[in-house]
Write a protein that holds these residues in place. Structure first.
Motif, PDB file in Angstrom:
ATOM      1  N   GLU A 115      64.964 -20.464  29.288  1.00  0.00           N
ATOM      2  CA  GLU A 115      64.623 -20.499  27.866  1.00  0.00           C
ATOM      3  C   GLU A 115      64.154 -19.147  27.353  1.00  0.00           C
ATOM      4  O   GLU A 115      64.230 -18.878  26.162  1.00  0.00           O
ATOM      5  CB  GLU A 115      63.539 -21.547  27.606  1.00  0.00           C
ATOM      6  N   ASN A 116      63.676 -18.295  28.258  1.00  0.00           N
ATOM      7  CA  ASN A 116      63.170 -16.993  27.807  1.00  0.00           C
ATOM      8  C   ASN A 116      63.150 -16.029  28.989  1.00  0.00           C
ATOM      9  O   ASN A 116      62.290 -16.120  29.867  1.00  0.00           O
ATOM     10  CB  ASN A 116      61.764 -17.132  27.219  1.00  0.00           C
ATOM     11  N   GLU A 131      59.691  -9.053  24.936  1.00  0.00           N
ATOM     12  CA  GLU A 131      58.835 -10.231  25.023  1.00  0.00           C
ATOM     13  C   GLU A 131      58.283 -10.432  26.432  1.00  0.00           C
ATOM     14  O   GLU A 131      57.923 -11.539  26.801  1.00  0.00           O
ATOM     15  CB  GLU A 131      59.613 -11.469  24.584  1.00  0.00           C
ATOM     16  N   LEU A 166      62.375 -12.941  15.777  1.00  0.00           N
ATOM     17  CA  LEU A 166      62.244 -14.290  16.296  1.00  0.00           C
ATOM     18  C   LEU A 166      61.549 -15.179  15.268  1.00  0.00           C
ATOM     19  O   LEU A 166      60.786 -14.696  14.415  1.00  0.00           O
ATOM     20  CB  LEU A 166      61.436 -14.276  17.598  1.00  0.00           C
ATOM     21  N   GLU A 167      61.783 -16.480  15.383  1.00  0.00           N
ATOM     22  CA  GLU A 167      61.179 -17.419  14.449  1.00  0.00           C
ATOM     23  C   GLU A 167      59.661 -17.374  14.510  1.00  0.00           C
ATOM     24  O   GLU A 167      58.983 -17.520  13.492  1.00  0.00           O
ATOM     25  CB  GLU A 167      61.680 -18.835  14.749  1.00  0.00           C
ATOM     26  N   LYS A 168      59.111 -17.166  15.695  1.00  0.00           N
ATOM     27  CA  LYS A 168      57.652 -17.220  15.830  1.00  0.00           C
ATOM     28  C   LYS A 168      56.945 -16.111  15.055  1.00  0.00           C
ATOM     29  O   LYS A 168      55.752 -16.217  14.791  1.00  0.00           O
ATOM     30  CB  LYS A 168      57.255 -17.187  17.303  1.00  0.00           C
ATOM     31  N   TYR A 169      57.698 -15.058  14.696  1.00  0.00           N
ATOM     32  CA  TYR A 169      57.118 -13.980  13.887  1.00  0.00           C
ATOM     33  C   TYR A 169      57.445 -14.137  12.402  1.00  0.00           C
ATOM     34  O   TYR A 169      57.127 -13.241  11.616  1.00  0.00           O
ATOM     35  CB  TYR A 169      57.634 -12.629  14.377  1.00  0.00           C
ATOM     36  N   ASN A 170      58.105 -15.256  12.043  1.00  0.00           N
ATOM     37  CA  ASN A 170      58.538 -15.489  10.666  1.00  0.00           C
ATOM     38  C   ASN A 170      59.440 -14.373  10.161  1.00  0.00           C
ATOM     39  O   ASN A 170      59.392 -13.987   8.990  1.00  0.00           O
ATOM     40  CB  ASN A 170      57.319 -15.648   9.742  1.00  0.00           C
ATOM     41  N   ASP A 171      60.265 -13.843  11.055  1.00  0.00           N
ATOM     42  CA  ASP A 171      61.189 -12.777  10.679  1.00  0.00           C
ATOM     43  C   ASP A 171      62.338 -13.332   9.847  1.00  0.00           C
ATOM     44  O   ASP A 171      62.733 -14.500   9.976  1.00  0.00           O
ATOM     45  CB  ASP A 171      61.753 -12.095  11.930  1.00  0.00           C
TER      46      ASP A 171
END
Length: 630
Positions: A110-111, A139, A496-501
């Motif tokens: 997954e990462n 990351e 990435l989504e987690k950074y609200n990019d």
């Protein structure tokens, strides 16, 4: 104001006319807008180095061969000049087990921490990949800790970059070990050295002239010489020569090549000019000839392709041995970014024959596509990618490109040689070009190309993935026959989504594995097991060696098997460097073992590590690592 409006109107009309052309002529190979057509420049037959340290030769005699005027009989004994003729003759495919299975996908990680921009499968069954130290943070943290000033990334990121930009990925467990990367390897080149070490060349910023080395050991990190090369090598191609050294060809504004050792970071760099690269550079910043396609031929010369032109080159003298016909339809190299591979070389042939040597080039885009996709920012237009494939038989003196049509358009895709001798086309997009956010419409569907089938039956679409693999994605043939797929980052830093990019396509950290049709569970009964402890792993050129196989329910017939030998490539930007697959000559197939003849010379198999497969009814065994040398 009127002039500006008129100019904009004309540009719009050009784009509309191109889009209309593609929409109404889907079965026709796209053409090039006439104003970008080049005259056919005459390639100079000799290239002399004019700068300090430049050189014309490494040897005193120009190599001739079947691809430059003389035959290849010396490779196989006697004077065997008969070529396997006919585009459909190839190998018999009647012994291949049939299946309706179209492959399957699964997430392997997954990462992985680092988005794979460059990748190399190592002989210790670890996949090494890295991206760049010039584009902000990854990351995953360096371990042991290591920091350097940050280049690129968000303004809110810390000034020190303590993240890793390379990893060693265990292909069995998915475990990751961070690798310390010094100078920036962004858009670099690479390959396996004779000892199984990874040699990486070039990059950007502080890595333009760097050579890096990663040895095979549990805790090894990259060692490097940041000033080793003669010229800046950014978007260059690295290819192994017959003696195990590397040739590094081209790069941005580098119309030349140099030859470097595979086992040392300290050497005297020497450069040889290559007129083909300057002749094929499209103006206006389009280039279209970066990451040139390079293949070692059985006579020791090189096939070199850039943009739409190709030659046979003597790497020792810089002499152009032979000019080859232009490939029509558009541009095939970065940033138009088509795919290419040297098709499998069959050595298990009649004594009076020499192997057919063919190159396959597919996809890409028009000469002007990059102008619309990237150079006219912020307004972008993504022209449809090319759909055609060109195949050239290099044995024929007056050969012409044989053109076929893929099931779908593709740019930035990977082309991999499978253990069976088939070709897999995977990843990429259906419109646009390489470069940040310069493509659209992901091509999610892999395509299997079977060169041994009849024309019209060679392409087969396989089951699609759900993850777009766009710019900066990679793929790897694994020893078990699966395909590892990783990467995809169309952004100037990790978004990435987690950074609200805000992104069109995210930076992709997931790793997939794809199982091709030959891994259909129903075909498992045909899958042979190589008994490695009882098999020969150290090969000598031209020598016979033994491959032991496990017990099977049926007697293994020589007519139902072939032994293939695969050079795992260094893959980046849609091109797999150093990739080749040989079908080896078999002497005897007896119960429990196969007697095989190793390739006769380094021109067919440069010294180093290979994966050896036994293919039974079209189903490959698990690959065994072998090493070949004098």
């Amino acid at each position: 104001m009127k002039i500006s409006s008129t100019t904009n109107l004309l540009k719009s009309l050009v784009v509309l006319s191109l889009l209309f052309y593609y929409a109404t002529a889907d079965e026709v190979s796209p053409h090039t807008v006439s104003r970008y057509r080049r005259n056919n420049p005459k390639h100079r037959s000799e290239n002399n180095g004019h700068e300090p340290g430049a050189t014309k030769t490494r040897g005193s005699k120009a190599k001739k061969g079947l691809f430059g005027g003389m035959g290849l009989g010396f490779l196989f004994g006697n004077d065997r000049q008969q070529t396997m003729e006919g585009s459909d003759e190839e190998l018999d495919t009647s012994d291949i087990a049939s299946t309706e299975y179209r492959g399957s996908w699964k997430i392997d990680s997954e990462n992985a921490g680092v988005s794979a921009m460059h990748v190399q499968l190592m002989p210790n069954n670890k996949a090494v990949w890295f991206d760049s130290t010039s584009n902000g943070l990854s990351e995953i943290q360096n371990n042991p800790p290591f920091c350097k000033p940050r280049f690129g990334g968000r303004q809110t990121d810390p000034p020190q970059d303590c993240t890793a930009h390379g990893v060693e990925y265990d292909i069995e467990t998915g475990q990751v070990r961070p690798l310390k990367v010094g100078s920036s390897p962004w858009c670099s080149s690479g390959g396996l050295g004779q000892k199984g070490n990874l040699v990486s060349t070039g990059g950007d910023k502080d890595g333009f002239k760097a050579v890096r080395n990663l040895n095979l050991c549990p805790n090894c990190d990259f060692e490097e010489n940041p000033r080793a090369l003669f010229a800046n090598r950014w978007y260059a191609t690295q290819h192994t020569l017959e003696d195990g050294s590397f040739i590094v060809v081209g790069g941005r504004n580098a119309f030349n090549y140099e030859i470097i050792p595979s086992d040392s970071l300290q050497f005297t760099p020497r450069m040889t000019e290559l007129a083909l690269l300057e002749d094929t550079t499209d103006d206006g910043g389009r280039e279209n000839n970066l990451y040139p396609f390079v293949n070692l031929l059985p006579d020791g010369n090189l096939f070199v392709f850039a943009n739409y032109k190709s030659i046979v080159l003597n790497p020792n003298t810089g002499e152009t041995i032979r000019n080859l016909p232009d490939l029509p339809g558009g541009s095939r190299n970065y940033p138009a970014s088509g795919m290419s591979a040297l098709l499998p070389i069959n050595l298990d042939i009649d004594e009076n024959s020499v192997p057919k040597i063919e190159v396959l080039i597919c996809g890409g885009n028009t000469h002007e596509a990059y102008t619309f996709s990237d150079l006219q920012q912020p307004k972008r237009t993504f022209l449809p990618a090319l759909r055609d494939c060109g195949k050239l038989n290099l044995n024929e003196e007056n050969a012409k490109w044989e053109i076929e049509q893929m099931p779908s358009r593709r740019v930035m895709g990977d082309m991999l040689l499978l253990p069976t001798g088939d070709v897999l086309m995977i990843n990429g997009a259906q419109a646009g070009t390489s470069a940040w956010n310069s493509a659209d419409i992901p091509n999610l569907t892999p395509v299997l190309y079977s060169p041994n089938k009849k024309r019209g039956e060679r392409f087969q679409e396989l089951n699609p993935t759900t993850i777009p693999r766009m710019y900066h994605s990679v793929s790897v043939v694994l020893p078990n026959g699966q395909i590892l797929v990783a990467g995809s980052n169309t952004n100037a830093f990790y978004m990435l989504e987690k950074y609200n990019d805000d992104f069109r396509f995210p930076t992709e950290l997931r790793v997939e594995k794809f199982s091709p049709p030959y891994l259909d569970p129903a075909l498992e009964k045909y899958r042979l097991e190589i008994l490695e402890e009882e098999s020969d792993k150290q090969l000598k050129y031209g020598g016979e060696f033994n491959v032991a196989i496990g017990q099977t329910e049926e007697n293994v017939k020589q007519s139902n098997i072939k032994v293939t030998m695969y050079s795992p490539p260094f893959t980046t930007h849609g091109y797999s460097m150093n990739q080749r697959l040989l079908v080896l000559k078999m002497k005897e197939v007896a119960k429990g073992h196969i007697s095989v003849v190793a390739p006769p010379s380094g021109t067919l198999a440069p010294p180093g590590h290979y994966l050896l497969f036994v293919v039974h009814h079209g189903v490959p065994s698990h690959g065994m690592w072998v090493h070949i040398a004098q």
